[in-house]
Design a protein around this motif. Structure first.
Motif, PDB file in Angstrom:
ATOM      1  N   GLN B 285      17.047 -10.554   6.647  1.00  0.00           N
ATOM      2  CA  GLN B 285      18.454 -10.542   7.040  1.00  0.00           C
ATOM      3  C   GLN B 285      19.196  -9.384   6.399  1.00  0.00           C
ATOM      4  O   GLN B 285      20.417  -9.319   6.450  1.00  0.00           O
ATOM      5  N   ILE B 290      22.951  -7.471  11.224  1.00  0.00           N
ATOM      6  CA  ILE B 290      22.888  -8.934  11.069  1.00  0.00           C
ATOM      7  C   ILE B 290      24.105  -9.428  10.297  1.00  0.00           C
ATOM      8  O   ILE B 290      24.675 -10.476  10.621  1.00  0.00           O
ATOM      9  N   THR B 311      13.816 -14.787  11.281  1.00  0.00           N
ATOM     10  CA  THR B 311      14.219 -13.386  11.410  1.00  0.00           C
ATOM     11  C   THR B 311      13.237 -12.550  12.218  1.00  0.00           C
ATOM     12  O   THR B 311      13.620 -11.554  12.807  1.00  0.00           O
ATOM     13  N   ASN B 315      15.246 -10.911  15.068  1.00  0.00           N
ATOM     14  CA  ASN B 315      15.421  -9.464  14.944  1.00  0.00           C
ATOM     15  C   ASN B 315      14.802  -8.727  16.124  1.00  0.00           C
ATOM     16  O   ASN B 315      15.294  -7.687  16.546  1.00  0.00           O
ATOM     17  N   LEU B 360      16.135  -1.592  11.129  1.00  0.00           N
ATOM     18  CA  LEU B 360      15.664  -2.729  11.916  1.00  0.00           C
ATOM     19  C   LEU B 360      14.782  -2.242  13.060  1.00  0.00           C
ATOM     20  O   LEU B 360      13.823  -2.902  13.457  1.00  0.00           O
TER      21      LEU B 360
END
Lengths: 355, 411
Positions: B285, B290, B311, B315, B360
């Motif tokens: 996270q 996020i 996640t 994600n 990410l």
């Protein structure tokens, strides 16, 4: 009402044997022909046409399964596998030998018929649930074979891309063109099934379904007709698989797994076993339900829950509704949508009298 | 009779309501196909909310260049006909990009997407040969394909074992076309690197692999295991390998056996200590985007949803949405009035570069010839009750993968 038999006098055998002896039935068929041939394809948006196309493919498959389950009483859970046999046969012929669509299609059907007849051999000895499991084995074996024999599946990815179907130099690509192509096969399948059931073969099927020992005593060759039923049913399945392949442009066995077989069984149970109209109703119902529920939930779901919750609910609601509808049908109307339709028709026929 | 009448009226009503206007002007529609109920539902229930939340965040910030975005999700239960029907609706509603879900669906829709000129994305699954944008112009894998994942797994094994010469590698895979897809690449690498490769097929539904685990651990005595499983089978593989005493630090799983859900189903993070997972999106996270989504929820006076704890998939949902939004953004640069077509978005995809959302996303670079964007992955290991990053973004043996893409193109 208009629908009455009295006053319809037949003076020839031909008139008596006509597919639709009643004038009203002939007018209905003519009306439907105009609706589906001239009005619907040009009035519908391409998206709705694509749904009709999916239904059309399902109709052919449901008719085929109904011949086996509804008319002959042989339960089969291998319908999806027979579709994949047709799909891969046609795809292989089309890609390796450059066969045109109109040659690959019957070849796919014939290969499926052959495989179906082989899978049907145990039907001489076993019945009911046992036969269902035998066909399930057929389904798994065929799936495994296509999955592993790269000669059939065309490589590790087990998919074969096929070109668009052509008629001469005309390429059938748009949903509208596809619609007419598929409708041709739907009409052929419907007429063929109707006639098959009026013939000696169809009567033998029904005799076997109703009481196989009695049928054998009256001289029906049970083994032969059971295999014929498997072959004919699988032929339809094979054709369905070919139509799917050409509709999507690819043969992929993952579209024809056990779930597909069960969906088709659901179609004929909901629609009505042993009836042509029931197969059509069932195909429409099972294809349309998952498409309509999201629409309904998107329209009304926001009234009593948040949008995120709606998105979460739709898939589950669909499963719940589908399951409960099957139960409701089995309890309230085991003979399916076709029986409901007959009830409505009879109500108006007898109106204003109750019976 | 009455019941039927009610049912019929209901159906007709539903049909009429459904035929509404297709949305306000210049609203940009993203199609999202999902599986919240089918065979791989653990993916759908966690991934799709991530997609929606990212779209919500973009809209809260005023949309893309002033244009609002609508993500239209349709669940297809992992059934191909329903996926095809869903595609029809996405197209009708004017979706300019469709986020596909499922390998068979990607195959089934490839031809249609190309004919309709609508780009479709297939991150982390689907056809590896679609990396070649010249051959499949409208399919965008946008994340490492199974070929790239296979190559990366071999590279990871090589680093862990300090060289592969004479080593034994087991490939434990779900026995379907997707599971077999990387085998040709692995075989080539076995020759090149001089290791021994043996494949262990797990037949569907993949809940039984005691024999395979025993074989790997006791008879074959593999030095490393590359696992490529889906649905419930990854957790079974963790359990079984653990049971026969195989060290999980010598196992690396492809991207669909890499979620918190898989580890938890196997008995929790304590049991799976050491298990290596491959990821194509950042895990955890600890990302700006996020945090912004959490703030967005707080502003609405709601608690952030529980799915955010998953996640890995959440994600990935953000990645799916972010890459699609980026493509739309690029397309809007050329047409600021918002009237973009699928073709514009396709060109938008091919200009994606340098969007990472703070780590990410991998350093994607999608070009007209490389729709995969490089084939980047990270390895995260189960360590001390959570996933710990063990490698940064990397890709491996791109020459071997490229050779296979070329060969596929000749077919």
């Amino acid at each position: 009402m208009i629908h009455r038999e009295c006053g319809v006098l037949k003076t020839t055998y031909a008139a008596d044997m006509a597919l639709y002896p009643l004038p009203i039935a002939r007018w209905t068929v003519a009306g439907l022909a105009v609706l589906f041939g001239l009005v619907l394809p040009f009035a519908l948006h391409e998206y709705y046409l694509s749904i009709v196309n999916l239904i059309a493919i399902a109709v052919v498959g449901a008719l085929g399964l109904n011949i086996l389950v509804g008319w002959t009483g042989q339960i089969s859970i291998g319908h999806g596998a027979f579709m994949s046999v047709g799909a891969y046969t046609a795809a292989n012929f089309a890609v390796r030998l450059d066969f045109p669509f109109w040659l690959a299609l019957p070849l796919g059907g014939l290969m499926a018929a052959l495989v179906g007849a082989v899978v049907g051999i145990p039907s001489l000895r076993i019945k009911g649930l046992y036969l269902a499991i035998a066909t399930l084995a057929g389904q798994l074996i065929i799936e495994w074979t296509i999955n592993h024999v790269t000669f059939i599946s065309g490589g590790v990815q087990a998919s074969i891309e096929v070109p668009r179907p052509t008629l001469g130099s005309f390429v059938i690509a748009s949903q509208l063109e596809m619609y007419f192509l598929l409708m041709t096969f739907v009409v052929i399948a419907i007429v063929a099934t109707l006639n098959l059931m009026r013939s000696r073969v169809g009567r033998a099927f029904i005799a076997i379904r109703d009481h196989d020992i009695a049928a054998e005593l009256t001289g029906v060759n049970i083994f032969r007709y059971k295999l014929v039923a498997f072959a004919v049913s699988s032929f339809y399945a094979g054709v369905t698989g070919v139509l799917y392949t050409y509709y999507l442009g690819i043969a992929n066995y993952e579209q024809f797994q056990i779930v597909t077989s069960i969906d088709y069984l659901a179609m004929i149970i909901i629609g009505g076993l042993g009836s042509v109209l029931g197969s059509i109703f069932g195909a429409i119902f099972v294809t349309l339900l998952p498409i309509l529920i999201p629409y309904a939930m998107e329209a009304f779901g926001g009234l009593f829950m948040s949008q995120a919750a709606v998105r979460n609910t739709i898939p589950n609601l669909r499963l719940i509704l589908f399951g409960s509808l099957i139960i409701i049908f089995l309890v309230v109307e085991p003979e399916g949508l076709n029986r409901l339709w007959r009830n409505i028709r009879n109500y108006f026929r007898f109106w204003p009298f109750a019976y | 009779m009455r019941m039927l009448a009610i049912v019929l009226t209901g159906l007709v009503g539903v049909a009429l309501v459904g035929v509404g206007p297709a949305g306000a002007s210049h609203e940009i529609v993203l199609g999202l196909q999902c599986d919240r109920t089918g065979a791989t539902q653990t993916v759908g229930v966690n991934l799709c909310p991530g997609y929606h939340d990212y779209v919500k965040l973009i809209n809260a910030k005023g949309g893309v260049n002033g244009h609002k975005i609508r993500a239209l999700e349709i669940d297809h239960e992992y059934k191909v006909p329903q996926g095809v029907a869903a595609y029809g609706r996405h197209k009708q509603e004017g979706a300019v990009v469709i986020s596909l879900y499922g390998t068979p669906h990607t195959y089934a829709l490839t031809q249609k997407l190309t004919e309709d000129k609508i780009p479709g994305t297939s991150p982390g699954f689907g056809r590896a040969d679609a990396t070649d944008g010249t051959r499949y112009p409208y399919i965008f894998p946008i994340a490492a394909s199974y070929w790239s994942q296979g190559a990366a797994a071999v590279k990871f094994a090589k680093d862990q074992l300090k060289g592969l010469k004479g080593k034994k590698i087991a490939y434990l895979f779900y026995d379907n076309p997707a599971g077999r897809e990387p085998i040709p690449v692995l075989e080539d690498l076995a020759k090149q690197e001089g290791f021994q490769l043996r494949t262990f097929a797990v037949p569907p539904p993949g809940v039984e692999m005691g024999a395979q685990a025993l074989d790997i651990a006791q008879r074959y005595r593999a030095d490393f295991v590359i696992a490529h499983l889906f649905g419930r089978s990854p957790s079974v593989s963790i359990k079984e390998l653990k049971r026969v005493g195989y060290p999980l630090r010598k196992v690396v799983s492809f991207v669909w056996g890499s979620a918190e859900a898989d580890v938890e189903a196997a008995g929790g993070f304590g049991v799976a200590e050491g298990y290596n997972t491959m990821q194509y999106a950042g895990v955890g996270q600890d990302f700006q985007v996020i945090k912004e989504i959490r703030e967005l929820y707080k502003k609405e006076g709601k608690e952030p949803p529980e799915v955010m704890a998953s996640t890995v998939y959440y994600n990935r949902g953000i990645l799916w949405a972010a890459v699609a939004v980026e493509a739309v953004r690029n397309a809007l640069k050329a047409k600021p009035d918002g009237k973009i077509t699928g073709d514009d978005v396709k060109k938008g995809f091919e200009r994606i570069k340098g969007v990472t959302l703070g780590g990410l996303l991998p350093p994607l670079e999608i070009t007209p010839t490389d729709h995969e964007g490089g084939g980047w992955v990270q390895i995260w290991q189960v360590k001390g009750g959570k996933f710990v990053k063990t490698t940064d973004w990397f890709k491996a043996y791109q020459d071997v993968v490229a050779k296979h893409i070329q060969e596929a193109g000749k077919k």
